[in-house]
Design an enzyme around this catalytic site. Structure first.
Site, PDB file in Angstrom:
ATOM      1  N   ASN A 101      37.965  -6.314  83.087  1.00 43.68           N
ATOM      2  CA  ASN A 101      37.300  -5.617  84.208  1.00 43.68           C
ATOM      3  C   ASN A 101      38.239  -5.952  85.456  1.00 43.68           C
ATOM      4  OD1 ASN A 101      34.184  -6.953  82.853  1.00 43.68           O
ATOM      5  ND2 ASN A 101      35.111  -5.199  82.592  1.00 43.68           N
ATOM      6  N   GLN A 103      41.229  -5.944  86.426  1.00 46.78           N
ATOM      7  CA  GLN A 103      42.170  -4.915  87.256  1.00 46.78           C
ATOM      8  C   GLN A 103      41.533  -4.212  88.353  1.00 46.78           C
ATOM      9  OE1 GLN A 103      41.192  -1.677  86.187  1.00 46.78           O
ATOM     10  NE2 GLN A 103      43.082  -0.357  86.355  1.00 46.78           N
ATOM     11  N   ASP A 161      28.445   3.878  85.097  1.00 43.49           N
ATOM     12  CA  ASP A 161      29.645   4.413  84.375  1.00 43.49           C
ATOM     13  C   ASP A 161      29.279   5.271  83.378  1.00 43.49           C
ATOM     14  OD1 ASP A 161      28.689   2.721  82.745  1.00 43.49           O
ATOM     15  OD2 ASP A 161      30.617   1.697  82.445  1.00 43.49           O
ATOM     16  N   CYS A 219      35.816   5.938  81.717  1.00 45.07           N
ATOM     17  CA  CYS A 219      36.996   5.191  82.168  1.00 45.07           C
ATOM     18  C   CYS A 219      37.413   4.352  80.827  1.00 45.07           C
ATOM     19  CB  CYS A 219      36.719   4.372  83.461  1.00 45.07           C
ATOM     20  SG  CYS A 219      36.398   5.378  84.940  1.00 45.07           S
ATOM     21  N   CYS A 373      39.607   6.040  66.134  1.00 49.34           N
ATOM     22  CA  CYS A 373      39.703   6.216  67.639  1.00 49.34           C
ATOM     23  C   CYS A 373      39.726   4.678  68.249  1.00 49.34           C
ATOM     24  CB  CYS A 373      38.974   7.232  68.213  1.00 49.34           C
ATOM     25  SG  CYS A 373      37.306   7.200  68.276  1.00 49.34           S
TER      26      CYS A 373
END
Ligand code: ZN
Length: 415
Positions: A101, A103, A161, A219, A373
């Protein structure tokens, strides 16, 4: 995440035009009785702006603003709302601070890792401005608590988000008659608007349907330039202050689209949709939905069907590998993600190449195919395509590489 940005020409004629922006609204909040000597000293740079003045600062002092989410957008929003002197700030977030987080979520610091975000954000706010009263809601926003929480505030700032929460925030705000300032970010693109059904469109007027599952990456799946949070979060704070004090022309009925690479802001006019199911002439949505996750759909119906009896855990994959089973392990993420962390033995075949069919020739008929993934969403979609192409025994890994890191090898980086 950001909704797909369309060109002005691509918006439906009935919804968007490029006319004049002449919305002006009265102040949302009545002024507080007075400012103390400390407050006059602290807010002097506001007080000497004629449009704000003592009157405007008293309105900020009396204001109660709720920020949904103390993450990327919530960080700059809460910090500047606090510094500006908004009297009461509510924070709702149930998450804890993670190293990934930091960043962009600058309200949290290194020593906050592992701490509840709402508490960490509250501590930062107290340091920025001890005159602000902070109300912590260390819980997940859901259909049972959203009305009660929203009702306590004058204005909502949406820093969510995910689409499920976003539609719930919109519906609750419309049903309660509350304005809310919306923002959205993805990679280098941002969008912001003010939704207030009494004076303009709501989020559903602009986006009547959630995007098809898997079409718009989050994101966490697609990345975001950290500083984009400040660009869009500061627009949200600016709009909040304008609404609270009644100055300028708010983004009601307008959408700002920000492109960091081009360094452009476009302002697009958005009309209220008379056919909106929530705020239109004949609304059919008159209460909160039973299940917003269901409404937005985590994966497509095809993927949902494909994963039944075709899902293994990270542990099962490890057991297969250790037992020497002939596994063809395929990582369907993007090359940049493969660079960061990979499951040993995995071959990279990005999901797009599977969906288009161009990579199908790479898949053997005589080996056990295992897809993975990051979290299991993209691999579920790829699994559906692969099964449709005849690879009936293929499976995917629940929770993806993140589950592998958590369950098998914590020394690898989660991202
Ligand atoms: Zn609407």
């Amino acid at each position: 995440m950001v909704e797909p940005v369309r060109n002005e020409q691509q918006w439906p004629d009935t919804t968007v035009d490029s006319g004049e922006f002449t919305v002006s609204l009265p102040p949302l909040v009545e002024p507080a009785a007075e400012l103390t000597v400390d407050e006059i000293r602290r807010y002097s740079r506001h007080l000497i702006i004629p449009d704000v003045g003592v009157e405007g600062q008293k309105r900020l002092k009396n204001a109660r603003v709720l920020c949904v989410g103390a993450g990327g957008l919530g960080s700059p929003a809460l910090m500047y709302l606090a510094a500006a002197g908004v009297g009461t700030l509510g924070i709702i977030d149930f998450d804890t601070v993670d190293e990934s987080n930091l960043q962009r979520q600058i309200i949290h610091g290194q020593s906050d890792v592992g701490r509840p975000k709402a508490e960490s954000a509250a501590a930062s706010i107290r340091e920025i401005n001890p005159l602000v009263k902070v109300e912590i809601h260390n819980t997940a926003l859901d259909r049972d608590n959203v009305r009660e929480i929203f009702a306590q505030y004058d204005l909502i700032v949406d820093g969510t988000d995910n689409f499920a929460t976003r539609y719930m925030v919109n519906d609750a705000a419309v049903l309660l008659g509350k304005p809310y300032v919306w923002g959205s970010i993805y990679r280098f693109d941002g969008q912001a608007s003010v939704f207030w059904a009494e004076h303009g469109p709501c989020y559903r007027c602009l986006y009547p349907e959630p995007p098809p599952p898997g079409m718009v990456p989050s994101c966490a799946e697609g990345g975001v330039l950290g500083v984009l949070c400040a660009s869009v979060g500061s627009i949200q704070v600016t709009e909040a202050i304008k609404l609270l004090t009644g100055i300028g022309e708010p983004l009601v009925g307008a959408l700002t689209v920000y492109d960091a690479l081009e360094m452009t802001y476009r302002k697009i006019k958005v009309r209220k949709d008379p056919a909106c199911v929530l705020c239109g002439d004949n609304p059919t949505v008159t209460d909160l939905l039973e299940d917003y996750e269901d409404f937005c759909g985590a994966v497509s119906p095809e993927a949902e069907a494909a994963v039944v009896d075709a899902t293994i855990t990270a542990r099962e994959l490890k057991e297969w590998q250790d037992a020497g089973k002939d596994v063809f392990l395929v990582d369907v993420r993007e090359p940049a993600e493969y660079e960061i962390v990979r499951i040993p033995g995995a071959t990279l075949v990005p999901k797009g190449e599977i969906m288009s069919g161009e990579a199908l020739a790479k898949f053997p008929q005589d080996r056990q195919i295992v897809l993975h993934c990051k979290t299991g969403v993209r691999s579920a979609e790829a699994l559906a395509a692969l099964k449709a192409a005849g690879f009936r025994d293929a499976v995917h890994v629940q929770g993806g590489v993140i589950a592998w890191v958590n369950q098998i090898d914590p020394s690898l980086p989660a991202y």
